[in-house]
Design an enzyme around this catalytic site. Structure first.
Site, PDB file in Angstrom:
ATOM      1  N   ILE A 192      15.968  20.832 -22.790  1.00 43.36           N
ATOM      2  CA  ILE A 192      16.810  20.251 -21.736  1.00 43.36           C
ATOM      3  C   ILE A 192      18.276  20.293 -22.147  1.00 43.36           C
ATOM      4  O   ILE A 192      19.149  20.661 -21.354  1.00 43.36           O
ATOM      5  CB  ILE A 192      16.360  18.807 -21.419  1.00 43.36           C
ATOM      6  CG1 ILE A 192      14.979  18.845 -20.754  1.00 43.36           C
ATOM      7  CG2 ILE A 192      17.378  18.101 -20.509  1.00 43.36           C
ATOM      8  CD1 ILE A 192      14.423  17.493 -20.381  1.00 43.36           C
ATOM      9  N   VAL A 245      22.585  10.376 -34.197  1.00 43.71           N
ATOM     10  CA  VAL A 245      23.455   9.455 -33.463  1.00 43.71           C
ATOM     11  C   VAL A 245      23.097   8.017 -33.831  1.00 43.71           C
ATOM     12  O   VAL A 245      21.935   7.621 -33.751  1.00 43.71           O
ATOM     13  CB  VAL A 245      23.324   9.692 -31.946  1.00 43.71           C
ATOM     14  CG1 VAL A 245      24.068   8.631 -31.164  1.00 43.71           C
ATOM     15  CG2 VAL A 245      23.829  11.080 -31.596  1.00 43.71           C
ATOM     16  N   ALA A 276      19.192  13.850 -24.174  1.00 43.74           N
ATOM     17  CA  ALA A 276      18.069  14.777 -23.914  1.00 43.74           C
ATOM     18  C   ALA A 276      17.211  14.848 -25.168  1.00 43.74           C
ATOM     19  O   ALA A 276      17.184  15.855 -25.873  1.00 43.74           O
ATOM     20  CB  ALA A 276      18.602  16.151 -23.539  1.00 43.74           C
ATOM     21  N   VAL A 277      16.541  13.737 -25.453  1.00 44.65           N
ATOM     22  CA  VAL A 277      15.812  13.602 -26.723  1.00 44.65           C
ATOM     23  C   VAL A 277      14.294  13.627 -26.532  1.00 44.65           C
ATOM     24  O   VAL A 277      13.551  13.070 -27.332  1.00 44.65           O
ATOM     25  CB  VAL A 277      16.229  12.306 -27.449  1.00 44.65           C
ATOM     26  CG1 VAL A 277      17.674  12.355 -27.877  1.00 44.65           C
ATOM     27  CG2 VAL A 277      15.968  11.084 -26.569  1.00 44.65           C
ATOM     28  N   HIS A 451      10.978  53.693 -17.022  1.00 45.35           N
ATOM     29  CA  HIS A 451      12.319  53.882 -17.592  1.00 45.35           C
ATOM     30  C   HIS A 451      13.318  54.012 -16.447  1.00 45.35           C
ATOM     31  O   HIS A 451      13.025  54.717 -15.481  1.00 45.35           O
ATOM     32  CB  HIS A 451      12.365  55.140 -18.449  1.00 45.35           C
ATOM     33  CG  HIS A 451      13.749  55.459 -18.956  1.00 45.35           C
ATOM     34  ND1 HIS A 451      14.324  54.759 -19.996  1.00 45.35           N
ATOM     35  CD2 HIS A 451      14.665  56.374 -18.539  1.00 45.35           C
ATOM     36  CE1 HIS A 451      15.540  55.243 -20.210  1.00 45.35           C
ATOM     37  NE2 HIS A 451      15.771  56.222 -19.336  1.00 45.35           N
TER      38      HIS A 451
HETATM   39  P1  NAD Z   1      12.756  18.540 -26.755  1.00 45.12           P
HETATM   40  O1  NAD Z   1      11.697  17.940 -27.581  1.00 45.12           O
HETATM   41  O2  NAD Z   1      12.681  19.975 -26.412  1.00 45.12           O
HETATM   42  O3  NAD Z   1      14.174  18.333 -27.472  1.00 45.12           O
HETATM   43  C1  NAD Z   1      14.674  17.073 -27.815  1.00 45.12           C
HETATM   44  C2  NAD Z   1      15.528  17.239 -29.039  1.00 45.12           C
HETATM   45  O4  NAD Z   1      16.194  16.020 -29.276  1.00 45.12           O
HETATM   46  C3  NAD Z   1      14.726  17.564 -30.301  1.00 45.12           C
HETATM   47  O5  NAD Z   1      15.246  18.740 -30.884  1.00 45.12           O
HETATM   48  C4  NAD Z   1      14.923  16.335 -31.166  1.00 45.12           C
HETATM   49  O6  NAD Z   1      14.987  16.641 -32.541  1.00 45.12           O
HETATM   50  C5  NAD Z   1      16.262  15.808 -30.683  1.00 45.12           C
HETATM   51  N1  NAD Z   1      16.453  14.381 -30.932  1.00 45.12           N
HETATM   52  C6  NAD Z   1      15.556  13.373 -30.775  1.00 45.12           C
HETATM   53  N2  NAD Z   1      16.138  12.191 -31.100  1.00 45.12           N
HETATM   54  C7  NAD Z   1      17.423  12.459 -31.457  1.00 45.12           C
HETATM   55  C8  NAD Z   1      18.525  11.660 -31.881  1.00 45.12           C
HETATM   56  N3  NAD Z   1      18.394  10.345 -32.020  1.00 45.12           N
HETATM   57  N4  NAD Z   1      19.702  12.275 -32.157  1.00 45.12           N
HETATM   58  C9  NAD Z   1      19.829  13.619 -32.025  1.00 45.12           C
HETATM   59  N5  NAD Z   1      18.807  14.410 -31.624  1.00 45.12           N
HETATM   60  C10 NAD Z   1      17.625  13.851 -31.348  1.00 45.12           C
HETATM   61  O7  NAD Z   1      12.848  17.608 -25.473  1.00 45.12           O
HETATM   62  P2  NAD Z   1      13.709  17.797 -24.150  1.00 45.12           P
HETATM   63  O8  NAD Z   1      14.668  18.916 -24.287  1.00 45.12           O
HETATM   64  O9  NAD Z   1      14.233  16.446 -23.812  1.00 45.12           O
HETATM   65  O10 NAD Z   1      12.597  18.211 -23.110  1.00 45.12           O
HETATM   66  C11 NAD Z   1      11.520  17.301 -22.828  1.00 45.12           C
HETATM   67  C12 NAD Z   1      10.292  18.048 -22.405  1.00 45.12           C
HETATM   68  O11 NAD Z   1      10.495  18.680 -21.172  1.00 45.12           O
HETATM   69  C13 NAD Z   1       9.896  19.087 -23.427  1.00 45.12           C
HETATM   70  O12 NAD Z   1       8.533  18.962 -23.688  1.00 45.12           O
HETATM   71  C14 NAD Z   1      10.177  20.371 -22.744  1.00 45.12           C
HETATM   72  O13 NAD Z   1       9.244  21.382 -23.096  1.00 45.12           O
HETATM   73  C15 NAD Z   1      10.080  20.020 -21.266  1.00 45.12           C
HETATM   74  N6  NAD Z   1      11.006  20.886 -20.532  1.00 45.12           N
HETATM   75  C16 NAD Z   1      10.686  22.204 -20.391  1.00 45.12           C
HETATM   76  C17 NAD Z   1      11.586  23.047 -19.780  1.00 45.12           C
HETATM   77  C18 NAD Z   1      11.244  24.499 -19.637  1.00 45.12           C
HETATM   78  O14 NAD Z   1      10.078  24.839 -19.700  1.00 45.12           O
HETATM   79  N7  NAD Z   1      12.217  25.382 -19.475  1.00 45.12           N
HETATM   80  C19 NAD Z   1      12.806  22.581 -19.329  1.00 45.12           C
HETATM   81  C20 NAD Z   1      13.089  21.249 -19.502  1.00 45.12           C
HETATM   82  C21 NAD Z   1      12.178  20.411 -20.110  1.00 45.12           C
END
Ligand code: NAD
Length: 477
Positions: A192, A245, A276-277, A451
Site C-alpha cells: 500500500i 516510528v 500503511a503498516v 514478436h
Molecule cells: P504490508 O504488510 O505489505 O506492508 C506494511 C509494511 O509496514 C511492512 O513492510 C512493515 O514492515 C511496515 N511496518 C509495520 N509497522 C511499522 C512501523 N511501526 N514503522 C514503520 N514500518 C512499519 O501491508 P500493507 O501495504 O499495509 O497492505 C496490507 C495488505 O493489503 C497486504 O496484505 C497486501 O498484500 C494487501 N494489498 C494488496 C495490494 C495488491 O495486491 N496490489 C494492494 C494493497 C494492499
C-alpha cells in the site's frame, strides 16, 4: 425467525459476492449480508477492493501515471507538451465514477442471480443463527444450512501514529486528498505504501517512506526487490529502511514524525502522513463465543485447507483467514466453498497465487523465491532476462527491470517467476498457467512467443535458465 436460506454469506467483498454468485449458480437459496450503507440508503456492495482498495487505487495510479507522462516523459518520444495542469477534483470524480459503476455492477449481478441482499451488521450465533442489526430496521434473525463469513479486513493501526483522517490518514484517507501534499510521509514501505506513495509522488509530492524492516520487500525474491528499490529510488521515492516510528505529533498545518534508525533518532516534517503498516481481519463482533468459530490472537479465524471453520456448516474466506490478503485469493476461496457446499471436492492451490504491486513498473511474483528454494535445500536453476534487451520494451521506453524464472534442476519443472518491469502482472500470469499445467522451462523454451512483445522476456528468461538466451550473452554459473 425472519427467514431461512441454504447459504448466508456475511460480507459482499470479492470473497463474499463471488461465493454468493457461485452458490446461486449451483441452485442454492442464497443471501448476502452487508453492513456498509451507501448514500442512497442501499447496501454499499463490493467491500474493500471495489470501494477503498484495488479499484480506486488503480484508478489513481493510472491517472497519476498519465499526468507524470504528459508532464515530463513525452519529450523523448519527440512530443512537446505545454500547459499540463492537474485537476484533482476531476481525477477524484473519475475514480468515484469507476467505483460506483463497479459496485452497481455487483448489485445487478446479485439481483440477476436471485440473491437476497440484507443490510446490517451480522453476528453468528450457535446453530448457524445469524443476527443482523441495522439502524433502520433494528434486529432481525436468520438461519442457514451454511454460513460463509467473508467480513474482510481494515487498516492496522500503530500506537505512535493515531489516524485523525486529516493530517494522518490510512489507505482510505490517502485515496481522497483534495490537494497534492508538498511533503508526504508514509509509514510502511509495503504494497500500500508503495502504491499510494507512487500516486502522490507522480502528482508532485516529495515522498519519504519510513520502513521498520531492514530489508525492502522481504517476501519478494531478493534480486527483484533490490532491482525494484533502485527503480523506485530513481523515481524519487525516499525509502528509509530500519526506520521505526516512535512518535507522531500534529501541529497546526504539519505533522512531525520522530523515528529511530540504528542508534540515531531523527525527526521529519510532512504536510500529510499515510499509515500503511498492514491490515487486520475484521472479526470483532462477527461471531459469538457459542458459535463454535474460533480465531487466533490476531483475529484470524481458524479454518482447514478448504476454509471450513471448527463449527459445522460454517466457513470463512478472504482476509479473515490465513494466507495473503488478496482479492483474487478470497474470490477463489469463495468459489471453492460454494462448490464444497454443493458437494463437490473443489480445492485451491495456495502455492500458486500471484501477487502484484501496481507501481510503474509493476512488481509481480508467483511461486517460490530463490531464497526460499535455498532455505528448503532444493536443487534449482535460475534464469533472468532484462527488459533492456527486449525490442518492444525499447520501443515503448520501458526498459527497466527483468524477468526471473526458477525451476527444479532435476525435473526442470517451473517453481517460481519474479518480474519487475512493464506488464509484470500479465507476464507472471503466464507462469501461473505454466506452473498449474506442471510445465517445465523446456516447455516454455519450445513455445512460440509473438514478436515484438514484452512476453519475449518470459521466453528469454526460460532460455536463460539453461544458459541459452538468444539476445544476451549468457553467463555460465
Ligand atoms: P504490508 O504488510 O505489505 O506492508 C506494511 C509494511 O509496514 C511492512 O513492510 C512493515 O514492515 C511496515 N511496518 C509495520 N509497522 C511499522 C512501523 N511501526 N514503522 C514503520 N514500518 C512499519 O501491508 P500493507 O501495504 O499495509 O497492505 C496490507 C495488505 O493489503 C497486504 O496484505 C497486501 O498484500 C494487501 N494489498 C494488496 C495490494 C495488491 O495486491 N496490489 C494492494 C494493497 C494492499
Amino acid at each position: 425467525m425472519s427467514d431461512s436460506f441454504d447459504v448466508i454469506v456475511v460480507g459482499s467483498g470479492p470473497a463474499g459476492y463471488v461465493c454468493a454468485i457461485r452458490c446461486a449458480q449451483l441452485g442454492l437459496k442464497t443471501a448476502v449480508i452487508e453492513r456498509n450503507v451507501a448514500s442512497n440508503d442501499q447496501p454499499q456492495l463490493g467491500g474493500t477492493c471495489l470501494n477503498v482498495g484495488c479499484i480506486p487505487s488503480k484508478a489513481l495510479l493510472d491517472s497519476s501515471q498519465r499526468y507524470a507522462e504528459a508532464a515530463s516523459h513525452l519529450s523523448v518520444h519527440g512530443i512537446g507538451v505545454s500547459g499540463v495542469s492537474l485537476d484533482i477534483a476531476g481525477m477524484m470524480a473519475r475514480k468515484e465514477k469507476i467505483v460506483s459503476q463497479l459496485t452497481g455492477g455487483v448489485s445487478g449481478l446479485l439481483k440477476a442471480n436471485g440473491i437476497t441482499v440484507i443490510n446490517g451488521a451480522a453476528t453468528l450465533n450457535a446453530g448457524r443463527q445469524v443476527e443482523v442489526s441495522s439502524a433502520g430496521s433494528g434486529n432481525q434473525a436468520y438461519r442457514a444450512d451454511h454460513v460463509v463469513l467473508a467480513a474482510g479486513s481494515e487498516p492496522a493501526a500503530i500506537p505512535p501514529a493515531p489516524v485523525d483522517g486529516d493530517r494522518v490518514v490510512d489507505s482510505t484517507g490517502a485515496l481522497c486528498f483534495d490537494a497534492v501534499p508538498q511533503r508526504l510521509g508514509v509509514i510502511g514501505a509495503g504494497v500500500i505504501g508503495l502504491e499510494l506513495g507512487s500516486v502522490w509522488a507522480r502528482l508532485g509530492s516529495e515522498v519519504m517512506m519510513l520502513e521498520a524492516m531492514d530489508q525492502f520487500l522481504p517476501n519478494m525474491d531478493e534480486q527483484i526487490a533490490v532491482e525494484s528499490a533502485k527503480i523506485f529510488a530513481k523515481q524519487g521515492l525516499d525509502i528509509r529502511l530500519g526506520a521505526r516510528v516512535t512518535n507522531v505529533r500534529v501541529s497546526g498545518d504539519y505533522v512531525e514524525v520522530t523515528y529511530s534508525q540504528g542508534d540515531t533518532t531523527e525527526k521529519a516534517r510532512f504536510d500529510r502522513l499515510i499509515v500503511a503498516v498492514g491490515r487486520s481481519p475484521r472479526t470483532a463482533g462477527l461471531f459469538s463465543a457459542d458459535s463454535g468459530v474460533t480465531a487466533d490472537e490476531r483475529g484470524f479465524i481458524f479454518v482447514n485447507d478448504y476454509c471450513a471453520t471448527e463449527a459445522p456448516g460454517v466457513w470463512a474466506v478472504g482476509d479473515i483467514v490465513r494466507g495473503p490478503m488478496l482479492a483474487h485469493k478470497g474470490s477463489e476461496e469463495g468459489v471453492m466453498v460454494a462448490e464444497r457446499i454443493h458437494g463437490k471436492s473443489a480445492q485451491l492451490n495456495y502455492e500458486v497465487i500471484p501477487s502484484i504491486i501496481y507501481t510503474h513498473p509493476e512488481v509481480a511474483a508467483v511461486g517460490k523465491t530463490e531464497q526460499e528454494l535455498k532455505a528448503e535445500g532444493v536443487n534449482y536453476k535460475a534464469g533472468t532476462f532484462p527488459f533492456a534487451a527486449i525490442g518492444r520494451a525499447l520501443a515503448s521506453g520501458e526498459t527497466e527491470g527483468m524477468v526471473k524464472i526458477l525451476s527444479d534442476a532435476d525435473s526442470d519443472q517451473i517453481l517460481g517467476a519474479h518480474v519487475v518491469g512493464p506488464s509484470a502482472a500479465d507476464l507472471v500470469q503466464q507462469i501461473v498457467i505454466a506452473i498449474e499445467m506442471a510445465a517445465s522451462t523446456e516447455d516454455l523454451q519450445l513455445m512460440v512467443f509473438g514478436h515484438p512483445t514484452m512476453s519475449e522476456a518470459v521466453h528469454e528468461a526460460a532460455l536463460a535458465v539453461d544458459g541459452r538466451a538468444v539476445h544476451m550473452v549468457n553467463r555460465t554459473k
